[in-house]
Motif scaffolding. Sequence first.
Motif, mmCIF file in Angstrom:
data_model
loop_
_atom_site.group_PDB
_atom_site.id
_atom_site.type_symbol
_atom_site.label_atom_id
_atom_site.label_comp_id
_atom_site.label_asym_id
_atom_site.label_seq_id
_atom_site.Cartn_x
_atom_site.Cartn_y
_atom_site.Cartn_z
ATOM 1 N N ALA A 38 10.018 15.315 28.493
ATOM 2 C CA ALA A 38 9.052 15.792 29.424
ATOM 3 C C ALA A 38 7.757 14.880 28.788
ATOM 4 O O ALA A 38 8.100 13.783 28.245
ATOM 5 N N GLY A 39 6.075 14.863 28.949
ATOM 6 C CA GLY A 39 5.147 13.909 28.586
ATOM 7 C C GLY A 39 3.880 14.360 28.283
ATOM 8 O O GLY A 39 3.638 15.464 27.857
ATOM 9 N N ARG A 40 3.016 13.669 27.937
ATOM 10 C CA ARG A 40 1.843 13.634 27.715
ATOM 11 C C ARG A 40 0.688 14.024 28.783
ATOM 12 O O ARG A 40 0.755 13.298 29.712
ATOM 13 N N VAL A 41 0.252 15.203 28.804
ATOM 14 C CA VAL A 41 -0.804 15.696 29.675
ATOM 15 C C VAL A 41 -1.891 16.232 29.319
ATOM 16 O O VAL A 41 -1.917 16.838 28.360
ATOM 17 N N LEU A 443 2.873 24.768 31.963
ATOM 18 C CA LEU A 443 1.949 23.727 30.864
ATOM 19 C C LEU A 443 1.495 22.530 31.332
ATOM 20 O O LEU A 443 0.194 21.924 30.995
ATOM 21 N N MET A 444 1.955 22.113 32.579
ATOM 22 C CA MET A 444 1.594 20.789 33.164
ATOM 23 C C MET A 444 0.663 20.943 34.486
ATOM 24 O O MET A 444 -0.124 19.921 34.767
ATOM 25 N N GLN A 445 0.706 21.924 35.289
ATOM 26 C CA GLN A 445 0.215 22.247 36.582
ATOM 27 C C GLN A 445 -1.305 22.204 36.595
ATOM 28 O O GLN A 445 -1.854 21.365 37.445
ATOM 29 N N PRO A 446 -1.892 22.514 35.543
ATOM 30 C CA PRO A 446 -3.471 22.485 35.608
ATOM 31 C C PRO A 446 -3.996 21.142 35.448
ATOM 32 O O PRO A 446 -4.953 20.909 35.938
ATOM 33 N N GLY A 447 -3.231 20.130 35.033
ATOM 34 C CA GLY A 447 -3.898 18.794 34.797
ATOM 35 C C GLY A 447 -3.186 17.879 35.876
ATOM 36 O O GLY A 447 -3.392 16.658 35.841
ATOM 37 N N LEU A 448 -2.522 18.278 36.941
ATOM 38 C CA LEU A 448 -1.962 17.604 37.898
ATOM 39 C C LEU A 448 -2.343 17.860 39.239
ATOM 40 O O LEU A 448 -2.526 19.170 39.681
ATOM 41 N N ASP A 449 -2.229 16.984 40.119
ATOM 42 C CA ASP A 449 -2.583 17.393 41.772
ATOM 43 C C ASP A 449 -1.303 17.634 42.379
ATOM 44 O O ASP A 449 -1.261 18.514 43.350
ATOM 45 N N ARG A 462 9.730 14.528 32.792
ATOM 46 C CA ARG A 462 10.392 13.194 32.080
ATOM 47 C C ARG A 462 9.330 11.987 32.324
ATOM 48 O O ARG A 462 9.044 11.169 31.547
ATOM 49 N N GLU A 463 8.798 11.778 33.455
ATOM 50 C CA GLU A 463 7.730 10.714 33.761
ATOM 51 C C GLU A 463 6.647 10.682 32.804
ATOM 52 O O GLU A 463 6.346 9.515 32.594
ATOM 53 N N ARG A 464 6.218 11.768 32.255
ATOM 54 C CA ARG A 464 5.427 11.843 31.358
ATOM 55 C C ARG A 464 5.415 11.908 29.879
ATOM 56 O O ARG A 464 4.792 12.149 28.991
#
Length: 594
Positions: A38-41, A443-449, A462-464
């Motif tokens: 998974a990745g840095r967010v 984990l990741m939804q708050p930082g992504l659109d 995986r992308e991140r």
Amino acid sequence: MAFVAPAVGLLLQSTCSSFTSTTRRAAVPRGVTRPSRAGRVSGPVMSATSATSAAAGVAATGTDAMRILLPEKLSDAGIAMLSDGCEVVKDYDLTPERLLEVIGDYDAIIVRSATKVTREVLEAGTRLKVVGRAGVGVDNVCLPAATERGVLVVNAPTGNCVAAAEHSIALLCSLARNVAAADATLKAGGWNRGAFVGASLVGKTLGVLGFGRIGREVARRAKGLGMTVVAHDPYLSAESAATAGVTASSLDDTVAAADFLTLHMPLVDSTRNLLDARLLGLAKPGMRLINAARGGIVVEEALLAALESGAIAGAALDCFSQEPPFKFPESVSAALAAHPRVLATPHLGASTKEAQEDVAIEIATAVKSALNGEMVATMINAPVISPEVLSVMRPRALLAERLGALAHTLSGGSVSGDVTVTYSLSNDQEDTRLLRSAVIKGLMQPGLDVPINLVNADGVARERGLQVTEVVRVVDSTGDGAVSVEVKGAPTLEGRIINGAPILTRLGEFEPDLKLEGTMLVYAHKDQPGQIGKVGTYLGEQHINVSYMGVARGAVGGVALVMIGLDTKPTAAVINHINSLVADQSMPPLLLEF
């Protein structure tokens, strides 16, 4: 609703997108480690909010009715189902340019074969959650783009099977007996019986390429006509073929054995231009071809050449690479449609009244279920999870998502490096895809659109480059579904399902008993008299009602964790004042909303 596996056969060969892990599951009693990527967010600090879908579906929040666009006709029965609770807009004259302009206003779109749901359409569909294909093939939908954006693609694979099979048999019989040409001659005043001598079907071999639902229906009817059936499908075993009364064979051998060859497969990368000059060159002299599947499976230039040379006696085509052919007068499609040895119909395979209604009901059911956040049997770009597994995993997925969201907030809004998720399951072979997707979403939804759900969670992670490790802790069947999340920069979190509700049972060194629902204020204070009273009095002065209060103590005289449930959301000024009253700076007041 009963869930079954999606259509098998060639459809799954290259259209299904699911996460592939190289991790091995060792059957050991204490734990099983399964790494995934998974990745840095990073993003702003925000409240730990999660949708009740728990990454299982694509339900939207809010009270506004879902809007569904119909750019192609759907039967009244399907429209009636969709209209119950959703706003349905019929616009049958949409140009591709206009579709790009309006798609951003819709939560779902249902198409047949004419409308192309391209990457550009999906990117413009900022609130789009579901694409429904009223039929089997999804070659007019850009699956990679849909998966990347978390848009679920569903189809209706069973509604038109019988209609497609019947049309294939009608083409087979008409082609064998020159029905269309004879009819046209008679209507023009002719009576040339000698020009239309046909071929009998009894004792002839029908080659079937693609042995899914439609291929099986065609084979059943052909056997009733006295034909021998040879079939090829990558997923067809000799045992399964024998059960159906047909012979399984290789692609080359099926083509070589056929007196008549019929195609029943989707148009995907592995089937595009499948029937080329080489394969047609293997055919018996005088073989006849039926294609009621998809244009593009046959290399039309090769077919035209074979018809011109007489190597192929005739073809019955219900679909073309370019449709409708008359709009492309210089194309090979147009030349085939006009060829005297071709029986052509305008994509009529599913065109019966009964099939149109069945397909409409099937796709309407699938789209509405998906919009409601439910798992759907006919998902194309997400793994199907059985109802038995889903009933057990759904509350755990809600817990996993909320723990992930809390970890995101406690880490300061930046998640990076390794993440370890531990599950307590009855055995190490249980399906954890839903739980993993839920944690990644939290984990990741708050930082992504881009919305994250079961469709795209693994791909987004995986992308991140985020390194996620799953550990299965084997417990007995009465286990409470505990989930723990460890993230760099945040205290370890653990929760359990108690009486069906997600309960936080560990936050770092503390052992709270906190239901992860509603609005709450969480902070640490010095464990000494008078602390709780100060906050309670102040909240009362601010007319904020306390629904519950709990304290989890560390060492006596040290620091305690305070959890206060609130009926209304406090302002930033209120939170700051509480911080000045009693909070220990090891954990200032944190507002959580679930």
